[in-house]
Design a protein around this motif. Sequence first.
Motif, PDB file in Angstrom:
ATOM      1  N   UNK A   1      -2.349  18.335  30.475  1.00 32.49           N
ATOM      2  CA  UNK A   1      -3.667  18.651  29.942  1.00 32.49           C
ATOM      3  C   UNK A   1      -3.542  18.978  28.458  1.00 32.49           C
ATOM      4  N   UNK A   2      -4.566  18.631  27.693  1.00 31.80           N
ATOM      5  CA  UNK A   2      -4.691  19.096  26.312  1.00 31.80           C
ATOM      6  C   UNK A   2      -5.801  20.140  26.270  1.00 31.80           C
ATOM      7  N   UNK A   3      -5.430  21.367  25.917  1.00 30.16           N
ATOM      8  CA  UNK A   3      -6.414  22.426  25.743  1.00 30.16           C
ATOM      9  C   UNK A   3      -6.880  22.381  24.298  1.00 30.16           C
ATOM     10  N   UNK A   4      -8.059  21.788  24.099  1.00 27.72           N
ATOM     11  CA  UNK A   4      -8.563  21.600  22.744  1.00 27.72           C
ATOM     12  C   UNK A   4      -8.807  22.939  22.061  1.00 27.72           C
ATOM     13  N   UNK A   5      -8.571  23.019  20.732  1.00 30.09           N
ATOM     14  CA  UNK A   5      -8.716  24.296  20.015  1.00 30.09           C
ATOM     15  C   UNK A   5     -10.180  24.627  19.746  1.00 30.09           C
ATOM     16  N   UNK A   6     -10.841  25.177  20.746  1.00 32.91           N
ATOM     17  CA  UNK A   6     -12.257  25.520  20.620  1.00 32.91           C
ATOM     18  C   UNK A   6     -12.476  26.955  21.086  1.00 32.91           C
ATOM     19  N   UNK A   7     -13.580  27.525  20.649  1.00 32.25           N
ATOM     20  CA  UNK A   7     -14.032  28.824  21.136  1.00 32.25           C
ATOM     21  C   UNK A   7     -15.466  28.681  21.626  1.00 32.25           C
TER      22      UNK A   7
ATOM     23  N   UNK B   1     -17.323  25.827  19.452  1.00 31.56           N
ATOM     24  CA  UNK B   1     -16.940  25.612  18.060  1.00 31.56           C
ATOM     25  C   UNK B   1     -15.497  25.129  17.987  1.00 31.56           C
ATOM     26  N   UNK B   2     -15.285  24.031  17.266  1.00 34.95           N
ATOM     27  CA  UNK B   2     -13.942  23.495  17.058  1.00 34.95           C
ATOM     28  C   UNK B   2     -13.249  24.265  15.936  1.00 34.95           C
ATOM     29  N   UNK B   3     -11.974  24.593  16.147  1.00 35.28           N
ATOM     30  CA  UNK B   3     -11.214  25.368  15.173  1.00 35.28           C
ATOM     31  C   UNK B   3     -10.053  24.528  14.639  1.00 35.28           C
ATOM     32  N   UNK B   4     -10.237  23.849  13.489  1.00 35.40           N
ATOM     33  CA  UNK B   4      -9.207  22.926  12.991  1.00 35.40           C
ATOM     34  C   UNK B   4      -7.919  23.611  12.564  1.00 35.40           C
ATOM     35  N   UNK B   5      -7.953  24.912  12.355  1.00 35.69           N
ATOM     36  CA  UNK B   5      -6.746  25.618  11.911  1.00 35.69           C
ATOM     37  C   UNK B   5      -5.873  26.089  13.076  1.00 35.69           C
ATOM     38  N   UNK B   6      -6.334  25.843  14.291  1.00 30.38           N
ATOM     39  CA  UNK B   6      -5.546  26.228  15.465  1.00 30.38           C
ATOM     40  C   UNK B   6      -4.906  24.993  16.086  1.00 30.38           C
ATOM     41  N   UNK B   7      -3.726  25.124  16.678  1.00 26.09           N
ATOM     42  CA  UNK B   7      -3.088  23.969  17.322  1.00 26.09           C
ATOM     43  C   UNK B   7      -3.740  23.645  18.660  1.00 26.09           C
ATOM     44  N   UNK B   8      -3.523  22.428  19.110  1.00 24.56           N
ATOM     45  CA  UNK B   8      -3.883  22.026  20.464  1.00 24.56           C
ATOM     46  C   UNK B   8      -2.763  22.454  21.405  1.00 24.56           C
ATOM     47  N   UNK B   9      -3.126  23.053  22.513  1.00 25.20           N
ATOM     48  CA  UNK B   9      -2.121  23.493  23.473  1.00 25.20           C
ATOM     49  C   UNK B   9      -1.902  22.412  24.523  1.00 25.20           C
TER      50      UNK B   9
ATOM     51  N   UNK C   1     -11.975  16.013  14.960  1.00 26.01           N
ATOM     52  CA  UNK C   1     -12.630  17.246  15.382  1.00 26.01           C
ATOM     53  C   UNK C   1     -13.613  16.919  16.495  1.00 26.01           C
ATOM     54  N   UNK C   2     -14.187  17.940  17.101  1.00 31.18           N
ATOM     55  CA  UNK C   2     -15.211  17.764  18.122  1.00 31.18           C
ATOM     56  C   UNK C   2     -16.536  17.454  17.443  1.00 31.18           C
ATOM     57  N   UNK C   3     -17.150  16.297  17.710  1.00 32.06           N
ATOM     58  CA  UNK C   3     -18.469  16.026  17.132  1.00 32.06           C
ATOM     59  C   UNK C   3     -19.473  17.079  17.592  1.00 32.06           C
ATOM     60  N   UNK C   4     -20.078  17.760  16.652  1.00 30.17           N
ATOM     61  CA  UNK C   4     -20.989  18.851  16.975  1.00 30.17           C
ATOM     62  C   UNK C   4     -22.292  18.311  17.570  1.00 30.17           C
ATOM     63  N   UNK C   5     -22.847  19.034  18.544  1.00 32.48           N
ATOM     64  CA  UNK C   5     -24.157  18.735  19.102  1.00 32.48           C
ATOM     65  C   UNK C   5     -25.135  19.730  18.492  1.00 32.48           C
ATOM     66  N   UNK C   6     -25.992  19.255  17.598  1.00 32.37           N
ATOM     67  CA  UNK C   6     -26.908  20.144  16.895  1.00 32.37           C
ATOM     68  C   UNK C   6     -28.218  20.306  17.663  1.00 32.37           C
ATOM     69  N   UNK C   7     -28.797  21.512  17.565  1.00 31.46           N
ATOM     70  CA  UNK C   7     -29.991  21.836  18.342  1.00 31.46           C
ATOM     71  C   UNK C   7     -31.176  20.950  17.983  1.00 31.46           C
ATOM     72  N   UNK C   8     -31.346  20.608  16.731  1.00 36.73           N
ATOM     73  CA  UNK C   8     -32.513  19.835  16.303  1.00 36.73           C
ATOM     74  C   UNK C   8     -32.187  18.370  16.067  1.00 36.73           C
ATOM     75  N   UNK C   9     -31.039  17.905  16.512  1.00 39.47           N
ATOM     76  CA  UNK C   9     -30.609  16.537  16.228  1.00 39.47           C
ATOM     77  C   UNK C   9     -31.201  15.550  17.234  1.00 39.47           C
ATOM     78  N   UNK C  10     -31.106  14.263  16.889  1.00 45.36           N
ATOM     79  CA  UNK C  10     -31.526  13.174  17.762  1.00 45.36           C
ATOM     80  C   UNK C  10     -30.325  12.249  17.923  1.00 45.36           C
ATOM     81  N   UNK C  11     -29.783  12.188  19.120  1.00 42.42           N
ATOM     82  CA  UNK C  11     -28.565  11.403  19.329  1.00 42.42           C
ATOM     83  C   UNK C  11     -28.761   9.932  18.974  1.00 42.42           C
ATOM     84  N   UNK C  12     -29.999   9.458  19.027  1.00 45.50           N
ATOM     85  CA  UNK C  12     -30.261   8.054  18.699  1.00 45.50           C
ATOM     86  C   UNK C  12     -30.133   7.771  17.205  1.00 45.50           C
ATOM     87  N   UNK C  13     -30.089   8.821  16.402  1.00 42.58           N
ATOM     88  CA  UNK C  13     -29.968   8.666  14.953  1.00 42.58           C
ATOM     89  C   UNK C  13     -28.546   8.939  14.474  1.00 42.58           C
ATOM     90  N   UNK C  14     -27.565   8.703  15.321  1.00 44.98           N
ATOM     91  CA  UNK C  14     -26.163   8.943  14.968  1.00 44.98           C
ATOM     92  C   UNK C  14     -25.783   8.175  13.707  1.00 44.98           C
TER      93      UNK C  14
END
Length: 496
Positions: free
Chosen positions: A245-251, A269-277, A321-334
């Motif tokens: 398993x890869x434990x992604x560096x997120x909180x 939240x993705x934390x780029x300064x932390x390693x993947x376990x 990084x983990x693509x963020x899911x924003x509250x006001x975003x529209x996935x069709x406008x990627x």
Amino acid sequence: MQTFQLYEHASTIPVTPYNAEDWQKGYESVKQEVDYWIDDIEGEIPQNLNGTLFRNGPGLLDINGQRIHHPFDGDGMIAKISFKDGRAHFSNRFVRTKGYQEEQAAGRILYRGVFGTQKPGGWLANAFDLRQKNIANTNVIYWGDKLLALWEAAEPYRLDPHTLETLGLEYLDGLLEPGDAFAAHPRIDGETERLVNFSIKPGLSSTITIYEFEPSGKLLTKHAHAVPGFAFIHDFAITPNYCIFFQNPVTFNPLPFVLGWRGAAECIKFNPNRPTQVIIIPRNPKQPMQLLQTEAGFVFHHANAFEQGDKIYLDSICYDSLPAVEAESDYRQTNFEALSPGQLWRFEIDLIAKTVQRQNLESRCCEFPWVNPKKVGQPYQYLYLGAAHAPQGNAPLQAILKLDLTSGTREVWSAAPKGYVSEPVFVPHPEGMNEDDGWLLTLVYDSAHHRSDLAILDARDLNRAPVARLHLKHHVPYGLHGSFTPDCFEPLRSQD
């Protein structure tokens, strides 16, 4: 006749080989459930291709006109294509989950989605409503004489493989308790044909439970392991002796979710300064778990893993990084160009030195990796992936890529500029002798005709045109995962 061979049409495909509006149309809901023999076919279906392809994915992107916030929140719809003696039959049916039936009866959204879908009424209507809707939309497998629709945060739903009728929640002969999770990425050992799967209970300390079953469906082993930190894990890989398993560096900050401001996934939240376990759990429950570290990155899917001596080699699709899911975003406008692509990396895990090294194997944007099922957990030569048409940059998946891991050579079949591909499912030829003897089955959204085709590709040579292209009478929204079984579940009665 429209062909999509890359080598024939590369000069006529524009620099940007896709149109955003064309791509967006593949995310329209499908309301109808149909059942018919496919008679609009280019080429010929191989006589030796017998069995059933099952596909799962979000079929509803709205509830009575109320759009969901992200496709991953959509209700699961199973598509079935059965093959027998050169003919093919299509049917589809929504998984009648409890939440699906309630929302269809009410004509409105009643449940919050993990990826940000909210009930109408703003945060006050959503605050402290922590109910979870089992959407059964991620994968579908036929295993132990049971057809199961899987979603990683809840129990499977069992379906009738002939009619796709929903039979109810499946607790695997009492193995699962109500509310237990059963992941959507089981692995079937290519040597023993045993099924291995997992579940996760995340928290400040997370628990990973491993399940291993005989081909008959009988449970062999079940063992749980505590790992430090919040585990956001979608997939895993197996070898003859290990689960990796890869434990992604997120909180995870649950407060915005509890207060009704955001969906649960929007609070990660993705934390780029932390390693993947790297979590290495022996399939023998008597042996100890190992925890190693590698460079930060985010992984949804692993391609395959194998052992050589005291080393494990793991091939995975990695993102910066983990693509963020924003509250006001529209996935069709990627904005694809603004995002980094998923790429294929190989990780060399030294169990004695306790080190992890990595190497980029493929820089082209790619996802949904598949191997010959007989090679799962074993050293292998060929890998198949959904890929972008262009060799650089990020873009929708419009091509199927074959990667020879021994020679480093590549073959690409492209559906650009009007086609958008799904995960390629490898079906071994029943008389095949070589690893790549077989076919690739991929649903292709044809934006020019607003319909989906099933492309049957010769896995030995992607430079050829499809062996057959089966034109459906409608489109199937972009799906997630599927599987093939040599059991042919053709209709129980003759239908037009």
